[in-house]
Design an enzyme around this catalytic site. Structure first.
Site, short mmCIF file in Angstrom:
data_model
loop_
_atom_site.label_atom_id
_atom_site.label_comp_id
_atom_site.label_asym_id
_atom_site.label_seq_id
_atom_site.Cartn_x
_atom_site.Cartn_y
_atom_site.Cartn_z
N LYS A 114 -156.83 46.27 -26.10
CA LYS A 114 -158.06 45.48 -25.91
C LYS A 114 -159.18 46.31 -25.31
O LYS A 114 -160.35 46.10 -25.62
CB LYS A 114 -157.78 44.26 -25.03
N LYS A 206 -151.10 42.30 -36.65
CA LYS A 206 -150.83 40.95 -36.16
C LYS A 206 -151.96 40.00 -36.58
O LYS A 206 -153.12 40.39 -36.58
CB LYS A 206 -150.77 41.03 -34.63
N LYS A 209 -157.16 36.30 -33.48
CA LYS A 209 -158.47 35.64 -33.43
C LYS A 209 -159.59 36.64 -33.59
O LYS A 209 -160.69 36.29 -33.98
CB LYS A 209 -158.65 34.96 -32.07
P1 TYM Z 1 -152.86 33.93 -26.58
O1 TYM Z 1 -153.86 32.92 -26.22
O2 TYM Z 1 -153.30 35.24 -27.12
O3 TYM Z 1 -151.82 33.33 -27.61
C1 TYM Z 1 -151.18 32.09 -27.37
C2 TYM Z 1 -149.75 32.16 -27.85
O4 TYM Z 1 -149.71 32.46 -29.25
C3 TYM Z 1 -148.85 33.57 -29.48
N1 TYM Z 1 -149.35 34.35 -30.61
C4 TYM Z 1 -148.63 34.67 -31.69
N2 TYM Z 1 -147.37 34.39 -32.03
C5 TYM Z 1 -146.92 34.85 -33.23
N3 TYM Z 1 -147.70 35.56 -34.08
C6 TYM Z 1 -148.99 35.86 -33.78
N4 TYM Z 1 -149.75 36.55 -34.63
C7 TYM Z 1 -149.50 35.41 -32.53
N5 TYM Z 1 -150.72 35.52 -31.92
C8 TYM Z 1 -150.61 34.86 -30.74
C9 TYM Z 1 -148.88 34.36 -28.19
O5 TYM Z 1 -147.75 35.18 -28.05
C10 TYM Z 1 -148.93 33.26 -27.15
O6 TYM Z 1 -147.63 32.78 -26.88
N6 TYM Z 1 -151.45 35.93 -22.23
C11 TYM Z 1 -151.26 34.79 -23.09
C12 TYM Z 1 -151.59 33.46 -22.42
C13 TYM Z 1 -150.94 33.24 -21.10
C14 TYM Z 1 -149.58 32.93 -20.88
C15 TYM Z 1 -149.45 32.78 -19.46
C16 TYM Z 1 -148.47 32.77 -21.71
C17 TYM Z 1 -151.57 33.27 -19.89
N7 TYM Z 1 -150.67 32.99 -18.90
C18 TYM Z 1 -148.23 32.49 -18.87
C19 TYM Z 1 -147.25 32.47 -21.11
C20 TYM Z 1 -147.13 32.34 -19.71
C21 TYM Z 1 -152.17 34.96 -24.30
O7 TYM Z 1 -153.14 35.65 -24.26
O8 TYM Z 1 -151.86 34.17 -25.33
#
Ligand code: TYM
Length: 344
Positions: A114, A206, A209
């Site tokens: 990032k 991957k 967004k």
């Molecule tokens: P974020 O907002 O990027 O994504 C949310 C969830 O979607 C999953 N994900 C995917 N799974 C499969 N294939 C993909 N291409 C894909 N893109 C996204 C992510 O793995 C996630 O589960 N850091 C985290 C948010 C967070 C969090 C937490 C998660 C903040 N605090 C505590 C668990 C526990 C994030 O940026 O997710």
């Protein structure tokens, strides 16, 4: 001590939710409600680690909440809220900033991706992002965390932080009469055929967004026509589908589409190949488009209906935040004792 089993997970309110978020995370959130007490959080504090337009952020926060509800998360039986309403997340994150080591954070691949080449200009929040994630989970002493594959390294860091806190403060934890393992080791739940959904344009990237081409992803609010068209245009190779999973090796685009089909249908890749193996890609793609529209169409429609009523969404978040705060403030009282802060 045996910790009460509890699920926590979060989704960032940044840009459109896509099929990766849905299959990698939200579908799992829904299923886990049957067996666990669950806490699902819209992580707005995480979102601002990169610039967010203050006019857009509340809209995005409500949209992620709407997606949770539209997919079937029950905000009465479980807890749905946005992170910034429970200040204890940030408070515990500060303490974890003093527990985690710079060397640990330097290994985080997501920061490297990032921040890119201009690392000097990245926010400090983006660098310490995983310590806030650890705080999100551990402020509720959650034991299970459903996430996509891309979050695995962050979950490992959360486990390291929990363990180091328990070790560093072992004497104080005992002296205050708390159980030796004050924080649990949260377990990542990363299972099934779609833990890493790939871009529809490039099977080595991957689905995300931030990818500029909208054709690389299926958004939860896409129309039926858009979904069908994106699948029709998805990159494939000239071979027919194999009949066994082994035949998907070194065919990332085919592997991705088969994984998506399996996850949407709730089966395994092997079952999908048994049905479609040997056939033309075009026939498989049209079956996949039908399935995707059947599953995502109602979700998108319900999200659109829900976001029309921001007052209702805000009331769900306020109620969830209130219940989350009770649990988080209990943990923080104990943490203040353990660390040695004078408090009232
Ligand atoms: P974020 O907002 O990027 O994504 C949310 C969830 O979607 C999953 N994900 C995917 N799974 C499969 N294939 C993909 N291409 C894909 N893109 C996204 C992510 O793995 C996630 O589960 N850091 C985290 C948010 C967070 C969090 C937490 C998660 C903040 N605090 C505590 C668990 C526990 C994030 O940026 O997710």
């Amino acid at each position: 001590m045996a910790f009460k089993q509890r699920v926590f997970s979060g989704v960032q309110p940044t840009g459109n939710l896509h099929l990766g978020n849905y299959l990698g995370a939200i579908v799992k959130f829904v299923a886990l409600q049957e067996r666990y007490d669950c806490i699902y959080c819209v992580v707005d504090l995480h979102a601002i680690t990169v610039w967010q337009d203050p006019v857009e952020l509340p809209r995005a926060t409500r949209e992620v909440t709407a997606a949770f509800l539209a997919c079937g998360i029950d905000p009465k039986k479980h807890i749905v809220f946005n992170q910034s309403q429970v200040a204890e997340h940030a408070e515990l994150a500060w303490i974890f900033n003093c527990v985690a080591r710079v060397g640990w954070l330097n290994r985080m691949t997501q920061f490297k991706e990032k921040a890119g080449k201009d690392r000097e200009n990245a926010s400090i929040g983006l660098y310490s992002y995983p310590t806030l994630m650890a705080a999100d989970i551990l402020v509720y002493r959650a034991t299970h965390v459903p996430v996509g594959e891309d979050q695995k390294q962050h979950l490992e860091l959360s486990r390291d932080i929990a363990q180091k806190f328990n070790n560093d403060f072992a004497d104080s934890i005992r002296a205050h009469g708390y159980d030796e393992a004050f924080f649990p080791q949260p377990e990542p739940l990363i299972q099934g055929p779609a833990t890493r959904v790939m871009s529809l344009r490039d099977g080595s990237k991957k689905m995300s967004k931030s990818e500029p081409s909208d054709y690389s992803r299926i958004n939860l609010t896409d129309s039926a026509d858009d979904i069908a068209q994106k699948i029709r245009k998805a990159k494939t190779d000239p071979e027919a589908l194999p009949s066994e999973e082994k035949g998907l090796e070194s065919r990332p685009e085919a592997d991705n589409l088969v994984g998506i089909y399996a996850a949407l249908a709730g089966t395994a890749k092997a079952d999908v190949l048994r049905q479609f193996g040997g056939g033309q890609f075009s026939a498989f793609k049209s079956a996949l488009a039908d399935l995707a529209v059947a599953k995502l169409g109602p979700v998108g429609a319900e999200m659109k209906r829900l976001v029309q009523d921001p007052a209702y969404i805000d009331s769900v978040l306020a109620d969830g935040a209130q219940r989350a705060r009770v649990m988080a403030s209990d943990t923080m009282k104990a943490v203040r004792d353990i660390v040695g802060f004078v408090h009232s």
